[in-house]
Design a protein around this motif. Structure first.
Motif, mmCIF file in Angstrom:
data_model
loop_
_atom_site.group_PDB
_atom_site.id
_atom_site.type_symbol
_atom_site.label_atom_id
_atom_site.label_comp_id
_atom_site.label_asym_id
_atom_site.label_seq_id
_atom_site.Cartn_x
_atom_site.Cartn_y
_atom_site.Cartn_z
ATOM 1 N N SER A 89 -17.581 2.946 7.082
ATOM 2 C CA SER A 89 -16.968 1.968 6.796
ATOM 3 C C SER A 89 -15.811 1.774 7.799
ATOM 4 C CB SER A 89 -16.363 1.767 5.360
ATOM 5 O OG SER A 89 -15.253 1.094 4.787
ATOM 6 N N ALA B 243 -12.288 7.050 7.238
ATOM 7 C CA ALA B 243 -13.716 6.686 6.731
ATOM 8 C C ALA B 243 -14.411 7.836 7.783
ATOM 9 C CB ALA B 243 -14.343 5.349 6.804
ATOM 10 N N SER C 104 -8.766 -2.781 -5.105
ATOM 11 C CA SER C 104 -8.608 -3.321 -3.600
ATOM 12 C C SER C 104 -7.101 -2.831 -3.341
ATOM 13 C CB SER C 104 -8.259 -5.070 -3.848
ATOM 14 O OG SER C 104 -9.362 -5.770 -4.173
ATOM 15 N N ALA C 105 -7.054 -2.599 -2.081
ATOM 16 C CA ALA C 105 -5.783 -1.792 -1.308
ATOM 17 C C ALA C 105 -4.461 -2.828 -1.399
ATOM 18 C CB ALA C 105 -6.141 -1.249 -0.084
ATOM 19 N N PRO D 122 0.909 -1.237 0.064
ATOM 20 C CA PRO D 122 -0.063 -0.034 0.105
ATOM 21 C C PRO D 122 0.844 1.277 0.009
ATOM 22 C CG PRO D 122 -0.952 -1.680 1.384
ATOM 23 C CD PRO D 122 0.246 -2.213 1.116
ATOM 24 N N VAL E 51 -17.800 1.955 -2.263
ATOM 25 C CA VAL E 51 -16.484 1.388 -1.813
ATOM 26 C C VAL E 51 -16.329 0.223 -2.589
ATOM 27 C CG1 VAL E 51 -15.134 0.619 0.045
ATOM 28 C CG2 VAL E 51 -16.824 2.873 0.305
ATOM 29 N N SER F 180 -4.338 10.294 2.936
ATOM 30 C CA SER F 180 -4.931 10.100 4.414
ATOM 31 C C SER F 180 -4.636 11.179 4.934
ATOM 32 C CB SER F 180 -3.988 8.960 4.761
ATOM 33 O OG SER F 180 -4.276 8.752 6.407
ATOM 34 N N VAL G 54 -14.441 7.629 1.897
ATOM 35 C CA VAL G 54 -13.824 6.752 2.483
ATOM 36 C C VAL G 54 -12.552 6.423 1.661
ATOM 37 C CG1 VAL G 54 -13.853 3.924 2.740
ATOM 38 C CG2 VAL G 54 -15.987 5.335 3.056
ATOM 39 N N ARG G 55 -11.733 6.082 2.319
ATOM 40 C CA ARG G 55 -10.245 5.642 1.430
ATOM 41 C C ARG G 55 -9.882 4.580 1.230
ATOM 42 N NH1 ARG G 55 -4.870 4.527 2.228
ATOM 43 N NH2 ARG G 55 -5.162 4.668 4.499
ATOM 44 N N ARG G 56 -9.681 3.925 0.058
ATOM 45 C CA ARG G 56 -9.032 2.654 0.044
ATOM 46 C C ARG G 56 -7.863 2.651 -0.744
ATOM 47 N NH1 ARG G 56 -12.609 -2.442 -2.442
ATOM 48 N NH2 ARG G 56 -13.414 -2.457 -0.114
ATOM 49 N N GLY G 57 -6.777 2.597 0.013
ATOM 50 C CA GLY G 57 -5.422 2.515 -0.644
ATOM 51 C C GLY G 57 -5.214 4.009 -1.468
ATOM 52 N N GLY H 138 -11.928 1.249 9.598
ATOM 53 C CA GLY H 138 -10.778 1.610 8.990
ATOM 54 C C GLY H 138 -10.587 3.181 9.249
#
Length: 244
Positions: free
Chosen positions: A188, A193, A243-244, A58, A238, A152, A214-217, A190
């Motif tokens: 979500s 979110a 995928s992260a 990541p 999401v 982030s 929401v952050r994913r990766g 994590g």
């Protein structure tokens, strides 16, 4: 006072998303990835969860180019019957970069301070889409991409500023609008979110909008619109992210 949904545009978007609209998204202009960045390369185009790139962690993920980012947006098929797409990713190319020049905020030092350093929270790539449901409800989606660490830190800074002031005043031209913000449960699991509901009180009545992020990766998704629509579709939004 009458409560109703308004189109997710102009002053309503800025108030709903706060500084997100002014400096990092929610229908504002952010630096797009250059066209030459969209060409496949070994280091940038490989999908991090594909067998061809097993060693990608990541922390190593690079920004996803805007052209590829569009493939992760919601579509009417994802939303179900009754939805009409009103904004496509190509619409932002013709957007006026000065369309929010007459919108200002006061009464929230955190937002005002962050607005002075907007260049510090710009993300590398962006795309967006908009939908209507019925006659009054709307749903807007934005995707942003950058390195995971930048997304982030930038997202935390933006959301903290937005939710740090329970009430502030926004002006659209010479019209004052009272904005009230309260935090909601994260949509979500994590650390990155967030969700909050914004109530706007102005001469035309009261509007209530919800924002979920929401952050994913190396990709983050923002949904803003009628609270019930955001709650209903944030999981699907999401799920479409890489995928992260």
């Amino acid at each position: 006072m009458q409560t109703r949904q308004r189109r997710i545009s102009g002053a309503v978007v800025v108030a709903a998303c706060g500084i997100l609209a002014l400096v990092a998204g929610c229908s504002s202009s952010t630096p797009a990835t250059k066209e030459h960045d969209t060409k496949p390369t070994a280091s940038r185009s490989a999908d991090p969860d594909s067998p061809a790139s097993p060693r990608t962690s990541p922390a190593d993920l690079k920004p996803v180019p805007s052209q590829r980012l569009r493939g992760y947006l919601l579509a009417t098929d994802d939303l179900g019957p009754g939805y009409t797409q009103t904004e496509t990713p190509d619409d932002e190319k013709a957007a006026d970069p000065h369309r929010y020049d007459d919108i200002g905020m006061s009464g929230c030092p955190a937002l005002e301070e962050l607005g002075k350093h907007s260049d510090e929270v710009q993300f590398a790539a962006k795309t967006s889409a908009g939908f209507t449901f019925g006659t009054d409800s709307e749903l807007g989606e934005e995707l942003h991409s950058d390195t995971p660490s930048k997304l982030s830190s930038g997202l935390r800074r933006l959301v903290h500023a937005q939710t740090s002031c329970p009430t502030y005043t926004m002006t659209s031209g010479s019209t004052p609008v009272t904005v009230t913000v309260h935090k909601d449960a994260a949509p979500s699991p994590g650390p990155d979110a967030y969700a909050f509901t914004t109530t706007l009180n102005g001469p035309r009545g009261t509007s209530v909008l919800k924002t979920a992020v929401v952050r994913r990766g190396n990709v983050l998704v923002t949904l803003v619109g009628a609270p019930a629509l955001v709650d209903r579709h944030i999981k699907a939004a999401v799920a479409k992210l890489p995928s992260a």
